[in-house]
Design an enzyme around this catalytic site. Structure first.
Site, PDB file in Angstrom:
ATOM      1  N   CYS A 134      -0.995   4.254  -4.308  1.00 38.33           N
ATOM      2  CA  CYS A 134      -2.393   3.841  -4.139  1.00 38.33           C
ATOM      3  C   CYS A 134      -3.126   4.847  -3.245  1.00 38.33           C
ATOM      4  O   CYS A 134      -2.968   4.842  -2.020  1.00 38.33           O
ATOM      5  CB  CYS A 134      -2.478   2.446  -3.534  1.00 38.33           C
ATOM      6  SG  CYS A 134      -4.197   1.900  -3.335  1.00 38.33           S
ATOM      7  N   CYS A 137      -5.452   3.318  -0.472  1.00 45.07           N
ATOM      8  CA  CYS A 137      -4.705   2.802   0.680  1.00 45.07           C
ATOM      9  C   CYS A 137      -4.115   3.943   1.501  1.00 45.07           C
ATOM     10  O   CYS A 137      -4.105   3.888   2.729  1.00 45.07           O
ATOM     11  CB  CYS A 137      -3.618   1.836   0.217  1.00 45.07           C
ATOM     12  SG  CYS A 137      -4.274   0.302  -0.490  1.00 45.07           S
TER      13      CYS A 137
END
Length: 180
Positions: A134, A137
């Site tokens: 991700c 993130c």
């Protein structure tokens, strides 16, 4: 099964993983991290990699250097990243950008109070986010860590632990299924 026994089960074609596990799971091979941080990151990474025997072996080693609250923080990082990495990866990858403007409506209270040290939680979170791929993130946790004064080398050490633990988990799990 102990961590040493599991490392011995890594096949010859994965010798580099065996060597890398030895390297990243000690302070000289993970610059900027304490032994406690190394094993908390390894535990969160093992949980995120989903191979129970490796998770158990790393949990046993982690219990030697971290208390219950610190271990809880590593587990919480793996749990919350398992959810947020999927959600935010979706909002980043989908063509329709309206999704990124909507509130997530997902409980993430543990991020404010992870139980253990906030920096350790963020280090665990960035390693699991790397495993889960991700980018949003990764950017978010990297920024928090840099704002707390951590160096690029320290952050790289955390991600290297995640990468090696994940690769070992995959090979250990799949090696039992291989017949050729």
């Amino acid at each position: 099964m102990s961590l040493t026994e599991l490392k011995a089960l890594l096949p010859d074609y994965a010798k580099d993983l065996r060597l890398n596990l030895d390297s990243v799971l000690n302070e000289s091979g993970a610059p900027g991290l304490s032994t406690k941080q190394i094993f908390l990151i390894a535990l969160a990474s093992a949980i995120g990699s989903r191979y129970a025997p490796l998770t158990q072996a790393i949990a046993e080693e982690t219990a030697k250097v971290a208390d219950a609250a610190e271990i809880g923080g590593a587990k919480a990082a793996a749990a919350i990243m398992g959810m947020t990495n999927i959600y935010y990866r979706f909002t980043h990858l989908v063509s329709e950008k309206d999704y990124a403007t909507l509130p997530a409506r997902l409980r993430m209270n543990v991020m404010a109070n992870p139980g253990g040290d906030k920096i350790d939680f963020e280090l665990c979170s960035i390693a699991v986010s790397a495993i889960n791929g991700c980018g949003m993130c990764l950017d978010s946790h990297e920024k928090v860590l840099r704002n707390h004064g951590l160096t690029t080398q320290t952050i790289q050490s955390a991600v290297r632990i995640g990468a090696v633990v994940h690769a070992a988990a995959v090979i250990l799990e799949q090696n039992t299924a291989l017949t050729i």
